[in-house]
Design an enzyme around this catalytic site. Structure first.
Site, PDB file in Angstrom:
ATOM      1  N   CYS A   1       9.219  -0.664   4.999  1.00 17.13           N
ATOM      2  CA  CYS A   1       8.212  -0.218   5.979  1.00 17.13           C
ATOM      3  C   CYS A   1       8.882   0.521   7.136  1.00 17.13           C
ATOM      4  O   CYS A   1       8.481   0.363   8.307  1.00 17.13           O
ATOM      5  CB  CYS A   1       7.387  -1.391   6.501  1.00 17.13           C
ATOM      6  SG  CYS A   1       6.328  -2.090   5.254  1.00 17.13           S
TER       7      CYS A   1
ATOM      8  N   ASP B   1       9.407  -4.336  20.624  1.00 16.80           N
ATOM      9  CA  ASP B   1       9.089  -4.988  19.354  1.00 16.80           C
ATOM     10  C   ASP B   1      10.202  -5.987  19.055  1.00 16.80           C
ATOM     11  O   ASP B   1      11.334  -5.614  18.740  1.00 16.80           O
ATOM     12  CB  ASP B   1       8.986  -3.903  18.272  1.00 16.80           C
ATOM     13  CG  ASP B   1       8.766  -4.482  16.878  1.00 16.80           C
ATOM     14  OD1 ASP B   1       8.888  -5.708  16.698  1.00 16.80           O
ATOM     15  OD2 ASP B   1       8.484  -3.683  15.958  1.00 16.80           O
TER      16      ASP B   1
ATOM     17  N   GLN C   1      12.283  -8.420  14.811  1.00 16.84           N
ATOM     18  CA  GLN C   1      13.569  -8.702  14.164  1.00 16.84           C
ATOM     19  C   GLN C   1      14.590  -9.304  15.104  1.00 16.84           C
ATOM     20  O   GLN C   1      15.624  -9.794  14.656  1.00 16.84           O
ATOM     21  CB  GLN C   1      14.148  -7.404  13.559  1.00 16.84           C
ATOM     22  CG  GLN C   1      13.372  -6.883  12.379  1.00 16.84           C
ATOM     23  CD  GLN C   1      13.346  -7.834  11.196  1.00 16.84           C
ATOM     24  OE1 GLN C   1      14.231  -8.666  11.021  1.00 16.84           O
ATOM     25  NE2 GLN C   1      12.305  -7.732  10.383  1.00 16.84           N
TER      26      GLN C   1
ATOM     27  N   HIS D   1       9.720   0.393  12.687  1.00 18.43           N
ATOM     28  CA  HIS D   1       8.902  -0.114  11.570  1.00 18.43           C
ATOM     29  C   HIS D   1       7.558   0.614  11.638  1.00 18.43           C
ATOM     30  O   HIS D   1       7.114   1.008  12.716  1.00 18.43           O
ATOM     31  CB  HIS D   1       8.712  -1.624  11.783  1.00 18.43           C
ATOM     32  CG  HIS D   1       8.031  -2.346  10.678  1.00 18.43           C
ATOM     33  ND1 HIS D   1       6.664  -2.344  10.502  1.00 18.43           N
ATOM     34  CD2 HIS D   1       8.529  -3.144   9.689  1.00 18.43           C
ATOM     35  CE1 HIS D   1       6.350  -3.096   9.453  1.00 18.43           C
ATOM     36  NE2 HIS D   1       7.467  -3.598   8.941  1.00 18.43           N
TER      37      HIS D   1
ATOM     38  N   LYS E   1       8.841 -14.724  11.208  1.00 14.27           N
ATOM     39  CA  LYS E   1      10.224 -14.206  11.220  1.00 14.27           C
ATOM     40  C   LYS E   1      11.150 -15.165  11.965  1.00 14.27           C
ATOM     41  O   LYS E   1      12.345 -14.920  12.046  1.00 14.27           O
ATOM     42  CB  LYS E   1      10.283 -12.845  11.937  1.00 14.27           C
ATOM     43  CG  LYS E   1       9.285 -11.824  11.450  1.00 14.27           C
ATOM     44  CD  LYS E   1       9.850 -10.900  10.433  1.00 14.27           C
ATOM     45  CE  LYS E   1       8.919  -9.710  10.231  1.00 14.27           C
ATOM     46  NZ  LYS E   1       9.103  -9.072   8.939  1.00 14.27           N
TER      47      LYS E   1
HETATM   48  N1  PLP Z   1       8.336  -4.587  13.589  1.00 12.89           N
HETATM   49  C1  PLP Z   1       9.473  -4.822  12.932  1.00 12.89           C
HETATM   50  C2  PLP Z   1      10.763  -4.349  13.506  1.00 12.89           C
HETATM   51  C3  PLP Z   1       9.449  -5.506  11.722  1.00 12.89           C
HETATM   52  O1  PLP Z   1      10.584  -5.745  11.073  1.00 12.89           O
HETATM   53  C4  PLP Z   1       8.212  -5.947  11.219  1.00 12.89           C
HETATM   54  C5  PLP Z   1       8.149  -6.638   9.922  1.00 12.89           C
HETATM   55  O2  PLP Z   1       9.053  -6.622   9.131  1.00 12.89           O
HETATM   56  C6  PLP Z   1       7.064  -5.690  11.954  1.00 12.89           C
HETATM   57  C7  PLP Z   1       7.163  -5.000  13.125  1.00 12.89           C
HETATM   58  C8  PLP Z   1       5.733  -6.147  11.469  1.00 12.89           C
HETATM   59  O3  PLP Z   1       5.711  -7.553  11.462  1.00 12.89           O
HETATM   60  P1  PLP Z   1       4.482  -8.327  10.834  1.00 12.89           P
HETATM   61  O4  PLP Z   1       4.324  -7.805   9.428  1.00 12.89           O
HETATM   62  O5  PLP Z   1       4.888  -9.752  10.874  1.00 12.89           O
HETATM   63  O6  PLP Z   1       3.296  -8.032  11.673  1.00 12.89           O
END
Ligand code: PLP
Length: 611
Positions: A567, A403, A406, A326, A429
């Site tokens: 993203c 991370d 997800q 992401h 999430k």
């Molecule tokens: N990392 C991953 C794999 C994501 O799917 C997302 C958001 O969709 C993020 C990071 C960023 O999350 P947030 O927007 O809640 O900070």
């Protein structure tokens, strides 16, 4: 007469047995008292997800008897009955309770559709619950299952904190020991020796109809259709428990935390720190001091990049990420590289969307100072071999950030087992509020990391000459945090614990396989992300139709999906695409909803569903 089917627990017997059983009760008033005690301890009210006394007692028996159902029933449900032991007895038991529960709706059971079968099972129980709720307090006790109830009450110690309200502020932080009730699985069937709490009775078994009732928004109608929420990778819906918990905070606890002599400051501080404990327990961290509250995954990654990164990364060092990332796990490292002269390396993926481990291995050298990668790809759903990748990185002395944005709502997150150095996730999430998330960090790392923001809360002492900082985690929580939503996040994690993350993973996996199979059969539809190990995400493109148009057409029939680059532009470009349609699943989704999606996509393809 009662019979004993398993573990010495009396079965409900037949309907006539039950009458005898009721008649032979030695002390009705005592039993009624116990029943009311159990009711008041149930975590939800009688009209919501709370399960009535009968269905608690009965359903434990029911669960036992159904323990083979998800295997036996689903592939070959017979038109009129499940063919499971106890079915006839249960039919008879429920039949006299109210007109609405005369029999199992056999037409429902004619389908091989697992949701339908489970819903059908649940329906009579729900009707029974309602009639019992009124009956129990006003009349004597003529219920089947009293013997089971007595036994259950004797076995379960109901903490006073659990009584009387769906939401139990400052309730004991222990994870419910038995989430097994949600799923029909012989290995997790009722374990008499395990400690259980009242919350364990909220649902009789994993039953998608039951869990859906916990999410009020799922009743919304969109364009005249029932909402189908397939945008879970973007954000998840919130159960009533979370909504209530946040309201409760503002109604009864709201105050800034720490450093005050008054009652509400004590309440809010307790609630906030209890939520930190819950996060620690959920991630299997060894201490709540390893948990820093942040706004979400993005802020968590930035915290590590700006704090540890700035301190430890210098020119010529290498940072390894994967192609799946992401933007939140790309941009902060690019920024760090441009500030320090470090180099960003990217581990490629194969055509299914899985990380190529041999290529990843080649990137790991003594120059690698940090590896940062996702446990689940938000664009493809790939589950990366995180533990193995972490081990490989550690072998060259690199630190690893995982991370979990997800993965956290789909897979068990065990930071000690994974041995990651940091784990980051977002509350929204995982059925919690927006604007709150957490960073887990190994204590020795957190202790050595400088603060990345300065202000109140994070200091021990301030003079104009110098500032002494608090130890972690307070050092990283400058200013007034998102207190209420941290508390809401704690409630969300407790809710997930209650259902059981392994149960969730299993159900969602079945749903994913079902959906992939159906979507794949639509000619012209290309699934993006076909790694054998994947979860939740069903990215696709459909020849001849723009992704945006598909999203609009789905919305017309109430189906919410995300379309766009998610993203995660680099990974989509790896597949020659700028965007996809991305339905993404959670445990409250159903096979019916998948059918609705697939049918609508077919109609879009045939031109009979318009944008
Ligand atoms: N990392 C991953 C794999 C994501 O799917 C997302 C958001 O969709 C993020 C990071 C960023 O999350 P947030 O927007 O809640 O900070």
């Amino acid at each position: 007469m009662t019979t004993s089917n398993f573990d010495g627990i009396p079965s409900l017997g037949t309907a006539s047995d039950t009458v005898n059983l009721a008649n032979s009760l030695p002390d009705v008033s005592q039993l009624e008292k116990l029943a009311n005690e159990l009711f008041s301890a149930l975590p939800c009210d009688g009209t919501g997800t709370g399960v009535g006394l009968l269905s608690s007692a009965a359903s434990n028996v029911f669960n036992e008897q159904l323990s083979g159902i998800d295997k036996a029933l689903i592939p070959g449900t017979s038109p009129n009955h499940f063919g499971v032991p106890g079915e006839a007895e249960l039919q008879k038991l429920f039949a006299p309770r109210s007109a609405s529960v005369g029999s199992f709706p056999s037409s429902k059971l004619a389908t091989s559709h697992p949701d339908d079968a489970l819903s059908a099972l649940h329906a009579p129980q729900q009707s029974v619950d309602k009639s019992l709720f009124t009956g129990i307090n006003t009349q004597g006790f003529d219920l089947p299952g009293e013997a089971e109830l007595k036994k259950l009450l004797a076995e379960k110690s109901i903490s006073p904190a659990m009584k009387g309200h769906a939401i139990v502020p400052n309730a004991k932080a222990d994870a419910p020991a038995v989430s097994d009730f949600y799923f029909l699985n012989e290995s997790t069937s009722l374990n008499r020796s395990a400690p259980v709490s009242a919350r364990d009775f909220a649902h009789p078994a994993f039953n998608v109809s039951a869990v859906r009732r916990d999410f009020p928004i799922l009743n919304e109608r969109v364009n005249g259709h029932q909402l189908v929420w397939f945008d879970n990778a973007a954000t998840t819906q919130k159960p009533q428990a979370v909504i209530d918990r946040v309201s409760y905070f503002y109604e009864h606890e709201n105050s800034n935390i720490h450093r005050a002599a008054h009652e509400l400051a004590a309440r809010s501080t307790d609630a906030y720190e209890k939520a930190r404990n819950t996060v620690a327990r959920f991630l299997n961290a060894s201490s709540a001091d390893e948990i820093v509250f942040v706004r979400g995954t993005t802020e968590g990654i930035n915290l590590v990049a700006k704090s540890w990164g700035k301190q430890n990364i210098s020119e010529g060092d290498e940072i390894v990420i994967s192609w799946l990332e992401h933007h939140a796990n790309i941009v902060p490292w690019q920024q760090l590289c441009s500030e320090t002269g470090a180099i960003l390396r990217v581990a490629p993926v194969d055509d299914s969307g899985q990380v190529l481990l041999n290529e990843y291995q080649k990137l790991l050298t003594s120059k690698t100072k940090l590896v940062s990668f996702t446990q689940v790809s938000n664009a493809l759903g790939t589950v990366t071999p995180a533990q193995q990748m972490i081990e490989m990185a550690h072998r060259v002395g690199a630190k690893v950030l995982l991370d979990g944005a997800q993965s956290v709502s789909h897979l068990r997150a065990d930071v000690q087992k994974l041995d990651c150095d940091w784990f980051v996730f977002s509350g929204h999430k995982i059925f919690g509020p927006t604007g709150i998330g957490a960073v887990y960090g190994k204590p020795e790392l957190l202790e050595g990391m400088p603060p990345w923001q300065g202000g109140g809360n994070m200091i021990e002492d301030v003079t104009f000459e110098k500032t002494v900082y608090q130890p972690a985690p307070a050092r990283f929580e400058a200013g007034t945090g998102n207190i209420a939503d941290a508390v809401g996040l704690g409630a969300a994690l407790e809710y997930v614990e209650h259902i059981g993350i392994d149960n969730i993973a299993r159900y969602e996996h079945e749903l994913l396989v079902y959906a992939m199979d159906k979507l794949q059969n639509i000619s012209g539809l290309r699934l993006i992300g076909t790694a054998p190990d994947k979860t939740s995400v069903l990215s696709f493109v459909l020849a001849g139709h723009s992704n945006q148009d598909i999203g609009v057409a789905l919305n017309k029939v109430g189906i919410a999906v995300r379309t766009g680059h998610h993203c995660a532009q680099p990974i989509l470009r790896r597949f020659g695409l700028e965007s996809t349609v991305r339905p993404s699943l959670a445990f409250y989704n159903t096979h019916d909803e998948i059918d609705h999606l697939v049918n609508t996509v077919r109609r879009i393809k045939n031109g009979s569903a318009v944008y």
